[in-house]
Design an enzyme around this catalytic site. Sequence first.
Site, PDB file in Angstrom:
ATOM      1  N   GLU A  48       0.831  -1.216   0.000  1.00 56.55           N
ATOM      2  CA  GLU A  48       0.000   0.000   0.000  1.00 56.55           C
ATOM      3  C   GLU A  48       0.862   1.261   0.000  1.00 56.55           C
ATOM      4  O   GLU A  48       0.619   2.192  -0.779  1.00 56.55           O
ATOM      5  CB  GLU A  48      -0.909   0.021   1.237  1.00 56.55           C
ATOM      6  CG  GLU A  48      -1.926  -1.105   1.336  1.00 56.55           C
ATOM      7  CD  GLU A  48      -2.970  -1.073   0.229  1.00 56.55           C
ATOM      8  OE1 GLU A  48      -3.049  -0.082  -0.530  1.00 56.55           O
ATOM      9  OE2 GLU A  48      -3.708  -2.067   0.108  1.00 56.55           O
ATOM     10  N   ASN A  52       1.236   3.868  -3.139  1.00 60.89           N
ATOM     11  CA  ASN A  52       0.897   5.284  -2.964  1.00 60.89           C
ATOM     12  C   ASN A  52       2.034   6.202  -3.413  1.00 60.89           C
ATOM     13  O   ASN A  52       1.787   7.214  -4.078  1.00 60.89           O
ATOM     14  CB  ASN A  52       0.561   5.578  -1.495  1.00 60.89           C
ATOM     15  CG  ASN A  52      -0.855   5.170  -1.138  1.00 60.89           C
ATOM     16  OD1 ASN A  52      -1.638   4.793  -1.996  1.00 60.89           O
ATOM     17  ND2 ASN A  52      -1.180   5.249   0.136  1.00 60.89           N
ATOM     18  N   ARG A 106      -9.421   3.758  -7.812  1.00 62.55           N
ATOM     19  CA  ARG A 106      -8.878   3.581  -6.470  1.00 62.55           C
ATOM     20  C   ARG A 106     -10.053   3.487  -5.501  1.00 62.55           C
ATOM     21  O   ARG A 106     -11.105   4.083  -5.725  1.00 62.55           O
ATOM     22  CB  ARG A 106      -7.979   4.764  -6.048  1.00 62.55           C
ATOM     23  CG  ARG A 106      -6.906   5.214  -7.003  1.00 62.55           C
ATOM     24  CD  ARG A 106      -5.974   4.188  -7.517  1.00 62.55           C
ATOM     25  NE  ARG A 106      -5.482   3.195  -6.583  1.00 62.55           N
ATOM     26  CZ  ARG A 106      -4.645   2.238  -6.959  1.00 62.55           C
ATOM     27  NH1 ARG A 106      -4.207   2.166  -8.205  1.00 62.55           N
ATOM     28  NH2 ARG A 106      -4.240   1.361  -6.097  1.00 62.55           N
TER      29      ARG A 106
HETATM   30  N1  LIG Z   1       2.803   9.136  -1.119  1.00 66.93           N
HETATM   31  C1  LIG Z   1       1.780   9.954  -1.349  1.00 66.93           C
HETATM   32  N2  LIG Z   1       1.966  11.137  -2.000  1.00 66.93           N
HETATM   33  C2  LIG Z   1       0.922  11.977  -2.242  1.00 66.93           C
HETATM   34  N3  LIG Z   1      -0.351  11.714  -1.888  1.00 66.93           N
HETATM   35  C3  LIG Z   1      -0.608  10.564  -1.237  1.00 66.93           C
HETATM   36  C4  LIG Z   1       0.437   9.621  -0.936  1.00 66.93           C
HETATM   37  N4  LIG Z   1      -0.121   8.587  -0.282  1.00 66.93           N
HETATM   38  C5  LIG Z   1      -1.430   8.846  -0.185  1.00 66.93           C
HETATM   39  N5  LIG Z   1      -1.738  10.028  -0.750  1.00 66.93           N
HETATM   40  C6  LIG Z   1      -3.079  10.666  -0.782  1.00 66.93           C
HETATM   41  O1  LIG Z   1      -3.895  10.052   0.200  1.00 66.93           O
HETATM   42  C7  LIG Z   1      -5.082   9.510  -0.401  1.00 66.93           C
HETATM   43  C8  LIG Z   1      -5.511   8.278   0.344  1.00 66.93           C
HETATM   44  O2  LIG Z   1      -4.579   7.219   0.168  1.00 66.93           O
HETATM   45  P1  LIG Z   1      -5.087   5.709   0.248  1.00 66.93           P
HETATM   46  O3  LIG Z   1      -3.936   4.805  -0.027  1.00 66.93           O
HETATM   47  O4  LIG Z   1      -5.815   5.519   1.535  1.00 66.93           O
HETATM   48  O5  LIG Z   1      -6.166   5.621  -0.921  1.00 66.93           O
HETATM   49  P2  LIG Z   1      -5.904   5.547  -2.506  1.00 66.93           P
HETATM   50  O6  LIG Z   1      -4.480   5.268  -2.785  1.00 66.93           O
HETATM   51  O7  LIG Z   1      -6.479   6.760  -3.120  1.00 66.93           O
HETATM   52  O8  LIG Z   1      -6.774   4.283  -2.916  1.00 66.93           O
HETATM   53  P3  LIG Z   1      -6.333   2.738  -2.744  1.00 66.93           P
HETATM   54  O9  LIG Z   1      -5.137   2.706  -1.838  1.00 66.93           O
HETATM   55  O10 LIG Z   1      -7.514   2.079  -2.119  1.00 66.93           O
HETATM   56  O11 LIG Z   1      -6.048   2.230  -4.082  1.00 66.93           O
HETATM   57  C9  LIG Z   1      -4.732   9.302  -1.853  1.00 66.93           C
HETATM   58  O12 LIG Z   1      -5.867   9.327  -2.682  1.00 66.93           O
HETATM   59  C10 LIG Z   1      -3.789  10.488  -2.122  1.00 66.93           C
HETATM   60  O13 LIG Z   1      -4.502  11.665  -2.390  1.00 66.93           O
HETATM   61 MG   LIG Z   2      -3.402   3.752  -1.868  1.00 65.67          MG
END
Ligand SMILES: Nc1ncnc2c1ncn2[C@@H]1O[C@H](COP(=O)(O)OP(=O)(O)OP(=O)(O)O)[C@@H](O)[C@H]1O
Ligand SMILES: [Mg+2]
Lengths: 144, 128
Positions: A48, A52, A106
């Site tokens: 995860e 990200n 996502r």
């Molecule tokens: N490394 C990162 N850099 C920039 N923004 C981030 C980063 N990690 C997370 N985010 C932000 O936080 C939000 C939530 O992250 P999360 O992993 O919970 O959900 P997601 O990645 O959008 O969906 P999923 O993980 O279920 O595929 C993301 O949509 C993004 O906007």
């Molecule tokens: Mg994610």
Amino acid sequence: MKYQNEMKVEFDSQSQNEAFARVVISAMVAQLDPTLEELSDIKTAVSEAVTNAIIHGYEECEGKVHMLCKIYDSTIYIEVKDYGKGIEDIEKARVPLYTSKPELDRSGMGFTVMETFMDEVEIESKAGIGTKVMMRKKLESIDK
Amino acid sequence: MENLLKYVNILQRSKQMELEYDIVGRNLIVRVSEELDDHNAKCIAGGIDKLIRHHNIKNIIFDFKKTSFMDSSGIGVIFSKYKSIKNIGGNVVITNVDRSVERLLKLAGIYKIIHKYENMETALKVCR
Ligand SMILES: Nc1ncnc2c1ncn2[C@@H]1O[C@H](COP(=O)(O)OP(=O)(O)OP(=O)(O)O)[C@@H](O)[C@H]1O
Ligand SMILES: [Mg+2]
């Protein structure tokens, strides 16, 4: 039992490296003889955080993802860091089902998965500078 | 060490997509790869969309028999296909789920909207 070890890797922000990161972390954790469930928890949390960094941190751009792992006694500490776009509102990002990229299919469950599978998850991030996710888990299997 | 070798194997194999599809009537069976992460999810999603368009598909059956790893990217694919299939009045079901995949599906609340069946036979009976 006392055990100390540390490793650090750096890799390109390409999606095939998500599997690479899981292999590396599995090899590190395997030294501690974890249960299958513990191993699966840690692999999933790392997947995860790395995903990200690649899709949100760097988006379409190239960059390096840094992963650090330390083992102290029976606790594993993992850090995943990118120098990408950063998170403006960390609290909002942690809300289950929140995603800034719904158009990419996502689900917004990444942080929730990390929080469920690890004992502790901390996020440090600055817009335009990057993001560091720090996770900790105590392996119960080790005390026995 | 055995574990490590297994993962290295998976890594090598993931280069060639090991995803398979079968079509039975208007049902699309998606035999999900060993690891369903963001990298594989993109291929799966694209493949499914094409097949839905060209083969008048009504239902999707996700078969997780081979799958031992899944992260939230897999949840994203299932939800998104659920939405498009619901639009055409069809159904999405899943089958052959192992323990680690099960934990993720539960966490994401997938079972509130999608049914799981013990095996393919039962799933196919329901999807008619
Ligand atoms: N490394 C990162 N850099 C920039 N923004 C981030 C980063 N990690 C997370 N985010 C932000 O936080 C939000 C939530 O992250 P999360 O992993 O919970 O959900 P997601 O990645 O959008 O969906 P999923 O993980 O279920 O595929 C993301 O949509 C993004 O906007
Ligand atoms: Mg994610």
